[in-house]
Design an enzyme around this catalytic site. Sequence first.
Site, mmCIF file in Angstrom:
data_model
loop_
_atom_site.group_PDB
_atom_site.id
_atom_site.type_symbol
_atom_site.label_atom_id
_atom_site.label_comp_id
_atom_site.label_asym_id
_atom_site.label_seq_id
_atom_site.Cartn_x
_atom_site.Cartn_y
_atom_site.Cartn_z
ATOM 1 C CD GLU A 129 2.962 -13.891 -0.400
ATOM 2 O OE1 GLU A 129 2.976 -14.021 0.836
ATOM 3 O OE2 GLU A 129 1.907 -13.732 -1.063
ATOM 4 C CD GLU A 153 4.888 -3.784 -1.231
ATOM 5 O OE1 GLU A 153 4.606 -4.989 -1.108
ATOM 6 O OE2 GLU A 153 4.831 -2.979 -0.287
ATOM 7 C CG ASN A 167 -7.155 -6.581 -3.343
ATOM 8 O OD1 ASN A 167 -7.928 -5.626 -3.306
ATOM 9 N ND2 ASN A 167 -6.334 -6.864 -2.335
#
Length: 359
Positions: free
Chosen positions: A221, A212, A259
């Site tokens: 990101e 990831e 989340n």
Amino acid sequence: MSRKRTIASLAALAVAVALAVVVPMSSASAATCATAWNSSAVYTGGMTASHNGRNWQAKWWTQGEAPSTGGSGVWADQGTCGGGTQPPPGTNCNHPAWVAGQWYPAGSIVRYTNGQYYRAKHENPGYDPIISTWYWEPYSCGGQPPTTPPGGNTGFVVSQAQFNQMFPSRNGFYTYSGLTAALSAYPGFAKTGDETTRRREAAAFLANVNHETGGLVHIVEQNQANYPHYCDTSQPYGCPAGQAAYYGRGPVQLSWNFNYKAAGDALGLPLLTNPWLVQNDAAVAWKTALWYWNTQSGPGTMTPHHAMVNGIGFGETIRSINGALECNGRNPATVQSRVNAYQRFVQILGTTPGNNLYC
């Protein structure tokens, strides 16, 4: 002026110079303190900061890790500054007991339920001192050394040397101490079952984290064009930090407002209103990853923790993390990348990978 007087004057000057050289500098003039360390500032290799009466120099990128000789080793001690060493710890140990939900201004000192003392680095509404390490720090009281931070003696199946071997090019943000500090949030992680099961779970978690983050290199990101897409406005709480605030962060690249809300509620942290905590505090970042691993099934049918401790296999952890995009033949190259990392990590930990590696 006579020659004799001139010689005498020069002799006196020489003595004065000699004395100036021989007499040592006082500690007050030893060094000037650099700008005080700031927990929210980013430091890169070569930058300096002062903390607790000493100057420190960063060896590589760091943020939120207080200068000390421990931790990840990112800080190099440059000696005392400003006229002395760290002032002696307070002798007053009559600090109040910590109360969950009570507002604490920065600088507040409390006695936790374990009998140790903690000082608020940042104001907070009564977050737990041994979980919310961005808000609290151990405090030395009565001349006693401060509490060992959570994770100081965890019995974690991955040593710091093995962690460094797994991630030789990792970003300095992803500290081993941050990981071990986060373990207290989910004590069953890598401590359930026999030794082989524990090592396999740790390897599986770190292998998925490796994929990831590109080997623990990326904190946030990389595709910023995606940032505005992670706000689900149908949720009653909306996106109070801004529509583009819930992009992927941390070891599992936590994303979406729901989340952040769920992870924050579980961990006692204000992640919905302050999602930047995940990219500013290493322990918080690791806790969000452990939250997902231990409590979320994602597109799968079980949590990754359940898959590993019950012998279902590494493949099911992939399904729970990103199965909708990778499993059932959708992206075999990506699946293979995760499997390769897992096989390498179990070898480092001295165990075998088990069955059912693919999804």
